[in-house]
Design an enzyme around this catalytic site. Sequence first.
Site, PDB file in Angstrom:
ATOM      1  N   GLU A   1      46.724  51.968  36.834  1.00 17.58           N
ATOM      2  CA  GLU A   1      45.629  52.928  36.636  1.00 17.58           C
ATOM      3  C   GLU A   1      45.263  53.667  37.919  1.00 17.58           C
ATOM      4  OE1 GLU A   1      42.528  51.779  33.790  1.00 17.58           O
ATOM      5  OE2 GLU A   1      43.440  49.789  33.667  1.00 17.58           O
TER       6      GLU A   1
ATOM      7  N   LYS B   1      37.413  51.666  27.367  1.00 18.46           N
ATOM      8  CA  LYS B   1      36.734  51.979  26.102  1.00 18.46           C
ATOM      9  C   LYS B   1      36.446  53.478  25.979  1.00 18.46           C
ATOM     10  CE  LYS B   1      33.233  48.839  26.168  1.00 18.46           C
ATOM     11  NZ  LYS B   1      33.437  47.526  26.772  1.00 18.46           N
TER      12      LYS B   1
ATOM     13  N   HIS C   1      27.069  42.602  32.995  1.00 18.35           N
ATOM     14  CA  HIS C   1      27.016  41.665  31.873  1.00 18.35           C
ATOM     15  C   HIS C   1      26.946  40.232  32.378  1.00 18.35           C
ATOM     16  CE1 HIS C   1      29.030  44.499  28.742  1.00 18.35           C
ATOM     17  NE2 HIS C   1      27.730  44.675  28.825  1.00 18.35           N
TER      18      HIS C   1
ATOM     19  N   HIS D   1      31.692  42.939  38.347  1.00 17.84           N
ATOM     20  CA  HIS D   1      31.837  44.376  38.101  1.00 17.84           C
ATOM     21  C   HIS D   1      30.559  44.940  37.506  1.00 17.84           C
ATOM     22  CE1 HIS D   1      33.327  42.118  34.594  1.00 17.84           C
ATOM     23  NE2 HIS D   1      32.809  43.094  33.861  1.00 17.84           N
ATOM     24  N   VAL D   2      30.401  46.235  37.701  1.00 21.33           N
ATOM     25  CA  VAL D   2      29.206  46.926  37.208  1.00 21.33           C
ATOM     26  C   VAL D   2      29.648  47.953  36.173  1.00 21.33           C
ATOM     27  CG1 VAL D   2      27.235  48.373  37.872  1.00 21.33           C
ATOM     28  CG2 VAL D   2      28.076  46.622  39.453  1.00 21.33           C
ATOM     29  N   HIS D   3      28.950  47.963  35.039  1.00 23.25           N
ATOM     30  CA  HIS D   3      29.205  48.975  34.003  1.00 23.25           C
ATOM     31  C   HIS D   3      28.349  50.196  34.333  1.00 23.25           C
ATOM     32  CE1 HIS D   3      31.088  46.111  31.040  1.00 23.25           C
ATOM     33  NE2 HIS D   3      30.494  45.262  31.872  1.00 23.25           N
TER      34      HIS D   3
HETATM   35  P1  M7G Z   1      32.892  42.612  30.743  1.00 21.49           P
HETATM   36  O1  M7G Z   1      31.444  42.708  30.999  1.00 21.49           O
HETATM   37  O2  M7G Z   1      33.667  41.579  31.507  1.00 21.49           O
HETATM   38  O3  M7G Z   1      33.204  42.316  29.227  1.00 21.49           O
HETATM   39  O4  M7G Z   1      33.487  44.041  31.027  1.00 21.49           O
HETATM   40  P2  M7G Z   1      32.938  43.085  27.868  1.00 21.49           P
HETATM   41  O5  M7G Z   1      34.328  43.530  27.415  1.00 21.49           O
HETATM   42  O6  M7G Z   1      32.397  42.015  26.997  1.00 21.49           O
HETATM   43  O7  M7G Z   1      32.018  44.203  28.126  1.00 21.49           O
HETATM   44  C1  M7G Z   1      34.838  44.304  31.207  1.00 21.49           C
HETATM   45  C2  M7G Z   1      35.034  45.781  30.980  1.00 21.49           C
HETATM   46  O8  M7G Z   1      36.368  46.121  31.339  1.00 21.49           O
HETATM   47  C3  M7G Z   1      34.850  46.193  29.519  1.00 21.49           C
HETATM   48  O9  M7G Z   1      33.908  47.249  29.443  1.00 21.49           O
HETATM   49  C4  M7G Z   1      36.258  46.594  29.067  1.00 21.49           C
HETATM   50  O10 M7G Z   1      36.230  47.663  28.146  1.00 21.49           O
HETATM   51  C5  M7G Z   1      36.910  47.001  30.375  1.00 21.49           C
HETATM   52  N1  M7G Z   1      38.372  46.788  30.394  1.00 21.49           N
HETATM   53  C6  M7G Z   1      39.042  45.732  29.879  1.00 21.49           C
HETATM   54  N2  M7G Z   1      40.365  45.861  30.161  1.00 21.49           N
HETATM   55  C7  M7G Z   1      41.381  44.880  29.786  1.00 21.49           C
HETATM   56  C8  M7G Z   1      40.536  47.024  30.861  1.00 21.49           C
HETATM   57  C9  M7G Z   1      41.678  47.657  31.443  1.00 21.49           C
HETATM   58  O11 M7G Z   1      42.826  47.203  31.383  1.00 21.49           O
HETATM   59  N3  M7G Z   1      41.417  48.829  32.110  1.00 21.49           N
HETATM   60  C10 M7G Z   1      40.153  49.372  32.199  1.00 21.49           C
HETATM   61  N4  M7G Z   1      40.024  50.534  32.862  1.00 21.49           N
HETATM   62  N5  M7G Z   1      39.067  48.778  31.667  1.00 21.49           N
HETATM   63  C11 M7G Z   1      39.261  47.611  31.005  1.00 21.49           C
END
Ligand code: M7G
Length: 336
Positions: free
Chosen positions: A183, A205, A267, A276-278
């Site tokens: 990426e 997403k 989360h 990580h931060v959303h």
């Molecule tokens: P989280 O809070 O660990 O879990 O966030 P959640 O999925 O319950 O929210 C991880 C975040 O990473 C999520 O928003 C996923 O959509 C995103 N994510 C997961 N994967 C496997 C990938 C990826 O391969 N690439 C990217 N760019 N985002 C990802």
Amino acid sequence: MDSAESIKAFSEKVRTFIPIEILNEDTSKKSVAILGKISNEKDFVSILLLEKSAFGLLHESSSPNPNAVNFDLKQVEQFLNSYHHSSLTENDIYSWADGSPHFLPQNPVEKKCKSLYMFESCGVKYTLIHPATEKHISKHSFQRLFTILETVQMYQAVTLDYIKNDPISRIQWVYNILESKAETDKVIYRNDDPLDGFVLLPDFKWDGVSLSSLYFIAFVTDKSIKSLRDISFSNLTLLKTIKSKATQAISAKYPDFDVRQLSFYVHYHPSYYLFHVHITNVNIDSKGCIAGRAHLLDAIIDNIENIRPDYYQVASIPLILGENHPLYTKLVNYKN
Ligand code: M7G
């Protein structure tokens, strides 16, 4: 990496996907999670996530005014003209019908010049998880949610062990991002400082187009920070830097987007234990933003700066967990 060859290989996997079970369907998100197998790799199960694309009619044109909500009425007209209707019902001032596109352009050239918005708005985003693990299946399956208050004692007796035993392979995809192995073209900001560094890129997403559903994710380079529980006063600069640098980078990349709409949250529990931060458009209505799952970055900063430096090492944290989550039964059955 979206070379013609890799797209062909991806399409082949989707085409030969043998569905086994519908794990879940979300009617509000217009998405479905399907468990299945790819025909020539029958030893593994896979999950195919399908989500209908956003209309993407807002924010598509550039404007000199960064605070304006932009739309191109020609594209809206084109969109309205490209659908025919059936199943009409009328009641007083209300009438509603199903719409289906007159045609779907098949090739990219046609897509570009004929009806870009029509095509995109009736498109589907495909996410393939292959091979899928039990944790993926459990995460994407329908499950009831429950609330739990995780005390520090519960964290130390139950959760910590769970996090320590979570296989590194589950976050290989994050390491790939941090180490510039995947990426790389998506990353809009990176600072490799081992303590205060982070990498900012679109969350998978997000369709990467509709600013109304803008979604970025910032992964820290310090691999020792697994979750919110590891955050303390010593990470204050890191958290503040994420907020300011991510805002700048998103504003530079999307000048039409009003960064006052950005929401920063973490989360707890996350699905992946590397901090990580959303970073999303606050107008998104998603299960990821609900209280008990999302902790606002501003509140985290305030808690460690003004309340106490070790706030997250002493606080009881309210959680929402699905009944399939491996921690759910362990935490519910925990006795002091
Ligand atoms: P989280 O809070 O660990 O879990 O966030 P959640 O999925 O319950 O929210 C991880 C975040 O990473 C999520 O928003 C996923 O959509 C995103 N994510 C997961 N994967 C496997 C990938 C990826 O391969 N690439 C990217 N760019 N985002 C990802």
